[in-house]
Each structure stands twice: as structure tokens, then as C-alpha cells.
Design a protein around this motif. Structure first.
Motif, PDB file in Angstrom:
ATOM      1  N   ALA A   7       0.835  -1.202   0.000  1.00 52.27           N
ATOM      2  CA  ALA A   7       0.000   0.000   0.000  1.00 52.27           C
ATOM      3  C   ALA A   7       0.871   1.253   0.000  1.00 52.27           C
ATOM      4  O   ALA A   7       0.571   2.247  -0.684  1.00 52.27           O
ATOM      5  CB  ALA A   7      -0.920  -0.001   1.214  1.00 52.27           C
ATOM      6  N   LEU A   8       1.967   1.221   0.758  1.00 52.28           N
ATOM      7  CA  LEU A   8       2.899   2.343   0.784  1.00 52.28           C
ATOM      8  C   LEU A   8       3.558   2.532  -0.576  1.00 52.28           C
ATOM      9  O   LEU A   8       3.709   3.659  -1.059  1.00 52.28           O
ATOM     10  CB  LEU A   8       3.963   2.096   1.861  1.00 52.28           C
ATOM     11  N   ILE A   9       3.966   1.419  -1.193  1.00 49.45           N
ATOM     12  CA  ILE A   9       4.594   1.493  -2.522  1.00 49.45           C
ATOM     13  C   ILE A   9       3.620   2.073  -3.535  1.00 49.45           C
ATOM     14  O   ILE A   9       3.974   2.941  -4.347  1.00 49.45           O
ATOM     15  CB  ILE A   9       5.051   0.090  -2.984  1.00 49.45           C
ATOM     16  N   LYS A  10       2.370   1.611  -3.496  1.00 55.04           N
ATOM     17  CA  LYS A  10       1.374   2.046  -4.476  1.00 55.04           C
ATOM     18  C   LYS A  10       1.026   3.520  -4.308  1.00 55.04           C
ATOM     19  O   LYS A  10       0.909   4.261  -5.288  1.00 55.04           O
ATOM     20  CB  LYS A  10       0.118   1.194  -4.341  1.00 55.04           C
ATOM     21  N   ASP A  11       0.879   3.963  -3.069  1.00 50.01           N
ATOM     22  CA  ASP A  11       0.433   5.334  -2.826  1.00 50.01           C
ATOM     23  C   ASP A  11       1.538   6.366  -2.970  1.00 50.01           C
ATOM     24  O   ASP A  11       1.275   7.506  -3.378  1.00 50.01           O
ATOM     25  CB  ASP A  11      -0.177   5.438  -1.422  1.00 50.01           C
ATOM     26  N   HIS A  12       2.778   6.012  -2.638  1.00 47.26           N
ATOM     27  CA  HIS A  12       3.852   7.012  -2.587  1.00 47.26           C
ATOM     28  C   HIS A  12       5.051   6.687  -3.489  1.00 47.26           C
ATOM     29  O   HIS A  12       5.913   7.556  -3.668  1.00 47.26           O
ATOM     30  CB  HIS A  12       4.359   7.167  -1.139  1.00 47.26           C
ATOM     31  N   GLY A  13       5.101   5.480  -4.048  1.00 43.70           N
ATOM     32  CA  GLY A  13       6.275   5.118  -4.825  1.00 43.70           C
ATOM     33  C   GLY A  13       6.063   5.050  -6.321  1.00 43.70           C
ATOM     34  O   GLY A  13       6.861   5.586  -7.096  1.00 43.70           O
ATOM     35  N   LEU A  14       4.978   4.405  -6.748  1.00 45.83           N
ATOM     36  CA  LEU A  14       4.807   4.130  -8.173  1.00 45.83           C
ATOM     37  C   LEU A  14       4.738   5.397  -9.014  1.00 45.83           C
ATOM     38  O   LEU A  14       5.347   5.459 -10.089  1.00 45.83           O
ATOM     39  CB  LEU A  14       3.548   3.279  -8.392  1.00 45.83           C
ATOM     40  N   ARG A  15       3.970   6.400  -8.566  1.00 46.32           N
ATOM     41  CA  ARG A  15       3.845   7.630  -9.339  1.00 46.32           C
ATOM     42  C   ARG A  15       5.205   8.307  -9.533  1.00 46.32           C
ATOM     43  O   ARG A  15       5.498   8.854 -10.592  1.00 46.32           O
ATOM     44  CB  ARG A  15       2.868   8.587  -8.648  1.00 46.32           C
ATOM     45  N   ASN A  16       6.063   8.252  -8.521  1.00 41.57           N
ATOM     46  CA  ASN A  16       7.356   8.936  -8.599  1.00 41.57           C
ATOM     47  C   ASN A  16       8.387   8.178  -9.413  1.00 41.57           C
ATOM     48  O   ASN A  16       9.291   8.782  -9.987  1.00 41.57           O
ATOM     49  CB  ASN A  16       7.900   9.173  -7.177  1.00 41.57           C
ATOM     50  N   ILE A  17       8.277   6.857  -9.456  1.00 41.72           N
ATOM     51  CA  ILE A  17       9.272   6.091 -10.211  1.00 41.72           C
ATOM     52  C   ILE A  17       8.785   5.732 -11.605  1.00 41.72           C
ATOM     53  O   ILE A  17       9.601   5.353 -12.466  1.00 41.72           O
ATOM     54  CB  ILE A  17       9.652   4.798  -9.463  1.00 41.72           C
ATOM     55  N   MET A  18       7.484   5.858 -11.865  1.00 43.13           N
ATOM     56  CA  MET A  18       6.962   5.456 -13.162  1.00 43.13           C
ATOM     57  C   MET A  18       7.410   6.395 -14.277  1.00 43.13           C
ATOM     58  O   MET A  18       7.732   5.968 -15.389  1.00 43.13           O
ATOM     59  CB  MET A  18       5.434   5.398 -13.120  1.00 43.13           C
ATOM     60  N   LEU A  19       7.456   7.690 -13.993  1.00 42.37           N
ATOM     61  CA  LEU A  19       7.823   8.663 -15.013  1.00 42.37           C
ATOM     62  C   LEU A  19       9.243   8.464 -15.522  1.00 42.37           C
ATOM     63  O   LEU A  19       9.456   8.356 -16.736  1.00 42.37           O
ATOM     64  CB  LEU A  19       7.624  10.082 -14.482  1.00 42.37           C
ATOM     65  N   PRO A  20      10.257   8.412 -14.650  1.00 38.71           N
ATOM     66  CA  PRO A  20      11.610   8.152 -15.166  1.00 38.71           C
ATOM     67  C   PRO A  20      11.750   6.778 -15.805  1.00 38.71           C
ATOM     68  O   PRO A  20      12.536   6.601 -16.747  1.00 38.71           O
ATOM     69  CB  PRO A  20      12.496   8.274 -13.921  1.00 38.71           C
ATOM     70  N   ALA A  21      10.989   5.797 -15.326  1.00 44.91           N
ATOM     71  CA  ALA A  21      11.057   4.463 -15.926  1.00 44.91           C
ATOM     72  C   ALA A  21      10.524   4.478 -17.351  1.00 44.91           C
ATOM     73  O   ALA A  21      11.106   3.877 -18.266  1.00 44.91           O
ATOM     74  CB  ALA A  21      10.280   3.463 -15.079  1.00 44.91           C
ATOM     75  N   ILE A  22       9.403   5.179 -17.560  1.00 40.59           N
ATOM     76  CA  ILE A  22       8.844   5.284 -18.905  1.00 40.59           C
ATOM     77  C   ILE A  22       9.786   6.066 -19.807  1.00 40.59           C
ATOM     78  O   ILE A  22       9.964   5.732 -20.994  1.00 40.59           O
ATOM     79  CB  ILE A  22       7.456   5.952 -18.844  1.00 40.59           C
ATOM     80  N   THR A  23      10.402   7.112 -19.274  1.00 41.31           N
ATOM     81  CA  THR A  23      11.375   7.870 -20.056  1.00 41.31           C
ATOM     82  C   THR A  23      12.496   6.968 -20.548  1.00 41.31           C
ATOM     83  O   THR A  23      12.848   6.971 -21.732  1.00 41.31           O
ATOM     84  CB  THR A  23      11.966   9.010 -19.205  1.00 41.31           C
ATOM     85  N   LEU A  24      13.052   6.209 -19.636  1.00 42.40           N
ATOM     86  CA  LEU A  24      14.148   5.309 -20.002  1.00 42.40           C
ATOM     87  C   LEU A  24      13.686   4.262 -21.003  1.00 42.40           C
ATOM     88  O   LEU A  24      14.411   3.933 -21.943  1.00 42.40           O
ATOM     89  CB  LEU A  24      14.696   4.627 -18.746  1.00 42.40           C
ATOM     90  N   GLN A  25      12.477   3.757 -20.834  1.00 36.91           N
ATOM     91  CA  GLN A  25      11.971   2.726 -21.733  1.00 36.91           C
ATOM     92  C   GLN A  25      11.790   3.250 -23.156  1.00 36.91           C
ATOM     93  O   GLN A  25      12.149   2.580 -24.123  1.00 36.91           O
ATOM     94  CB  GLN A  25      10.650   2.169 -21.194  1.00 36.91           C
ATOM     95  N   PHE A  26      11.267   4.447 -23.292  1.00 37.13           N
ATOM     96  CA  PHE A  26      11.103   5.018 -24.624  1.00 37.13           C
ATOM     97  C   PHE A  26      12.445   5.422 -25.226  1.00 37.13           C
ATOM     98  O   PHE A  26      12.637   5.325 -26.437  1.00 37.13           O
ATOM     99  CB  PHE A  26      10.164   6.229 -24.574  1.00 37.13           C
ATOM    100  N   LEU A  27      13.369   5.867 -24.383  1.00 38.89           N
ATOM    101  CA  LEU A  27      14.695   6.224 -24.892  1.00 38.89           C
ATOM    102  C   LEU A  27      15.496   5.004 -25.316  1.00 38.89           C
ATOM    103  O   LEU A  27      16.522   5.133 -25.964  1.00 38.89           O
ATOM    104  CB  LEU A  27      15.468   7.004 -23.817  1.00 38.89           C
ATOM    105  N   SER A  28      15.017   3.825 -24.949  1.00 40.69           N
ATOM    106  CA  SER A  28      15.722   2.599 -25.327  1.00 40.69           C
ATOM    107  C   SER A  28      15.402   2.154 -26.747  1.00 40.69           C
ATOM    108  O   SER A  28      15.829   1.081 -27.161  1.00 40.69           O
ATOM    109  CB  SER A  28      15.365   1.465 -24.350  1.00 40.69           C
ATOM    110  N   PHE A  29      14.654   2.964 -27.509  1.00 47.34           N
ATOM    111  CA  PHE A  29      14.321   2.598 -28.876  1.00 47.34           C
ATOM    112  C   PHE A  29      15.578   2.382 -29.716  1.00 47.34           C
ATOM    113  O   PHE A  29      15.633   1.478 -30.549  1.00 47.34           O
ATOM    114  CB  PHE A  29      13.447   3.685 -29.516  1.00 47.34           C
ATOM    115  N   SER A  30      16.590   3.226 -29.510  1.00 44.83           N
ATOM    116  CA  SER A  30      17.824   3.077 -30.290  1.00 44.83           C
ATOM    117  C   SER A  30      18.539   1.779 -29.940  1.00 44.83           C
ATOM    118  O   SER A  30      19.037   1.064 -30.826  1.00 44.83           O
ATOM    119  CB  SER A  30      18.760   4.269 -30.039  1.00 44.83           C
ATOM    120  N   GLU A  31      18.590   1.442 -28.634  1.00 47.28           N
ATOM    121  CA  GLU A  31      19.205   0.186 -28.217  1.00 47.28           C
ATOM    122  C   GLU A  31      18.378  -1.004 -28.692  1.00 47.28           C
ATOM    123  O   GLU A  31      18.929  -2.058 -29.025  1.00 47.28           O
ATOM    124  CB  GLU A  31      19.349   0.161 -26.695  1.00 47.28           C
ATOM    125  N   LEU A  32      17.058  -0.834 -28.715  1.00 44.06           N
ATOM    126  CA  LEU A  32      16.184  -1.901 -29.208  1.00 44.06           C
ATOM    127  C   LEU A  32      16.471  -2.197 -30.666  1.00 44.06           C
ATOM    128  O   LEU A  32      16.552  -3.358 -31.072  1.00 44.06           O
ATOM    129  CB  LEU A  32      14.720  -1.480 -29.023  1.00 44.06           C
TER     130      LEU A  32
END
Length: 329
Positions: free
Chosen positions: A236-261
Motif C-alpha cells: 500500500a505504501l509502494i502504491k500510494d507514494h512510490g509508483l507515481r514517482n518512479i513510473m515517469l523516469p522508468a517510462i522515459t528510459l523505456q522510450f529512450l531505449s528505442f535506439s538500443e532496441l
């Protein structure tokens, strides 16, 4: 939201795209022109011709004109969607790229989705259980897989699942002797499993480690410590206070991996003889097919730019604050 601000935002994106494509086209053309690759020799393949015949071919390929004029004609043809004729396939380059890219698109899309979802999940689990055996196992896997070349991982997977276990075919997009249009879905899908598995296993390591490190930092922040003091804990702590803050940089990195893909697909397609854009790029480089090689460079640049653009657009669905800040700049 103000439509004028949206138009301005995407207008700047379009300008950046045009400048990028011009720079990539010119830089790639100049590098290939300065290289020992000669389209005329590649076309002749050692055949003996007279000087008059060679002069005709030089005029046809445009190799007998100054470099600035070559660049100008190349850019004009590019603006018209004319990438020339492939020396290997004897077909328009655009037709070859469309055929091969569609085969690679399935491979890269499935691999990209799997690596993002599994990598993010592993990173969250490792970050939540920092210092545990789960965290150590995830870190060992990520360090090991990031140190291993993608072609080596592909060869290892092929040896295990194709040679020793015999669960999947060794390679190719369809069975030997069967046209791609005549192959069944099962025949096509079974040959896609191992290349997809290889590309996914290699691609999930960066996102897993990045997510894990981001979550560890978030869990040690003041507002999370305050939430813990109020009795919040567990998922519950992870969902309420962690996911929103880590999801944005994770998505950024995932989309930036297009060149490596795209780069990973080149190696993986070679290992499994998968008839995609990666294998075509290698064939174009080895057989001096300059028009096809330049066309693939341009398409790959578009592919990477689209990935970055999708990353920017995805911000607005995750964090409205970025939406307002971006459009107000």
C-alpha cells in the motif's frame, strides 16, 4: 488546455524533427561517400566493362559529380520519398524497408512491451526488498545480462531451447521451402519466440536496475518516512507514494531505449536468421548496397525520434504538472 499552446509545442517538435533528419541524412551520406564503398563496383560485382559503360553507370548512380551536388540531389530525392533502388533486391528501397520493417516491428514491439513490464516489476520487487536475496538475485542477473553481448545471449538461448531441448525451430521467419504468405500463424509465432525472448531478456536489465534504484531513493525520502510513521507499510505504501514517482523516469528510459532496441534487433536477427530490418541492414553493409543502407539509417532515425516523442506525450497522462509546465514554456 489551450489549443494554441499545444500547436506551439508540437510545432517545435516538428522543427526539431526536420533539423534532425537533415543532419542525419547529410552526415550519413558524407560518411558513406568518404568511405571506400563504391555503388558502381557493388553493382558490377567484378564484371568487366568498358570505360564508356562505367561512365554511364557513374552517371546513373551520381558518383561522377561533386559532393555538394550529390548531397543536394540526395536531399531532393529524400523529400519526394525516393530512396533509390536497392542493389541487392533490385527493388525500390522504400518497398524493401517496408517489407522488412513490418517483420521486425512485431519482434521489437513484443520485446519492448515485455522488457518494460517485467523489468519494471523486477525493479519494484528488488527495491522494496532492498538487501534481501531477491534484491541480490535481481542485481546479479542485471549486471550479468548487461555485460553479455546480445548475440551471445541469443546463441545460448538457441543452443538450449532449439538444439538440446528441441522445443523451437533454430531460426528463420518461416519454415524452409514455405512462402511467408503461405505460413500459418503457429509456424510464424514459434519462430518469433526465441528472438523475442532474447531481446526481452537483454532489454529488461536497464529498466529493472533503474527502477530499483529510484524506488530505494523514494523509500528513503522524508515524505515516505512520514507516511511510515503514520502506520502505512507494505505494498500500500509502494502504491500510494512510490509508483507515481518512479513510473515517469522508468517510462522515459523505456522510450529512450528505442535506439538500443533497434541495435539489439540487428544482432538478434542475425543469430536467428530472422528476415527483418536488422538482417537487411547487415546485408546492405556487407554487400555495399549504399541506397538501402542510407534508407535504413533514415528510417532508424525516425524510429528513435518517434520513441522520444511518445515518451514526451506519455508524461501528460502520468503527471499533469509536467503537462502544464511544458505547454507554458
Amino acid at each position: 488546455m489551450n489549443k494554441q499552446k499545444i500547436a506551439k509545442y508540437f510545432g517545435w517538435k516538428l522543427v526539431r524533427f526536420v533539423v534532425l533528419m537533415i543532419a542525419v541524412a547529410i552526415f550519413s551520406f558524407v560518411l558513406l561517400d568518404l568511405s571506400p564503398i563504391d555503388p558502381v563496383n557493388a553493382y558490377l560485382k567484378g564484371a568487366a566493362v568498358t570505360e564508356a559503360q562505367r561512365a554511364i553507370l557513374q552517371q546513373y548512380f551520381g558518383t561522377n559529380v561533386p559532393l555538394p551536388e550529390k548531397i543536394f540531389h540526395w536531399l531532393m530525392d529524400l523529400l519526394q520519398g525516393n530512396l533509390g533502388t536497392s542493389l541487392i533486391y533490385r527493388r525500390p528501397v522504400m518497398d524493401v524497408i517496408i517489407d522488412k520493417f513490418m517483420a521486425s516491428l512485431a519482434l521489437m514491439t513484443i520485446s519492448w512491451i515485455l522488457s518494460g513490464i517485467i523489468g519494471f516489476a523486477l525493479g519494484v520487487v528488488a527495491g522494496k526488498n532492498k538487501g534481501s536475496w531477491i534484491d541480490k538475485a535481481v542485481k546479479v542477473y542485471c549486471y550479468a545480462i548487461q555485460s553479455a553481448p546480445s548475440f551471445w545471449v541469443g546463441m545460448l538461448i538457441s543452443m538450449v531451447f532449439s538444439v538440446y531441448l528441441g522445443w523451437f525451430p533454430i531460426g528463420f521467419g518461416v519454415p524452409i521451402g514455405v512462402r511467408s504468405t503461405d505460413a500459418t500463424f503457429i509456424e510464424w509465432a514459434t519462430r518469433l519466440v526465441l528472438p523475442t525472448l532474447t531481446l526481452s531478456l537483454v532489454g529488461l536489465a536497464p529498466i529493472a536496475m533503474y527502477t530499483r534504484n529510484e524506488l530505494v531513493q523514494v523509500l528513503s525520502s522524508d515524505y515516505v518516512l512520514f507516511a511510515k510513521s503514520r502506520g502505512e507499510k507494505g505494498w500500500a505504501l509502494i502504491k500510494d507514494h512510490g509508483l507515481r514517482n518512479i513510473m515517469l523516469p522508468a517510462i522515459t528510459l523505456q522510450f529512450l531505449s528505442f535506439s538500443e532496441l533497434f541495435g539489439g534487433a540487428v544482432m538478434v536477427e542475425q543469430v536467428f536468421s530472422y528476415p527483418g530490418i536488422g538482417q537487411t541492414a547487415v546485408a546492405a553493409g556487407l554487400q555495399n548496397d549504399v541506397p538501402l543502407f542510407l534508407g535504413i539509417v533514415v528510417i532508424s532515425a525516425i524510429f528513435v525520434f518517434v520513441g522520444n516523442l511518445l515518451a514526451d506525450i506519455s508524461y501528460y497522462f502520468i503527471d499533469p504538472r509536467i503537462k502544464e509546465n511544458e505547454f507554458n514554456d
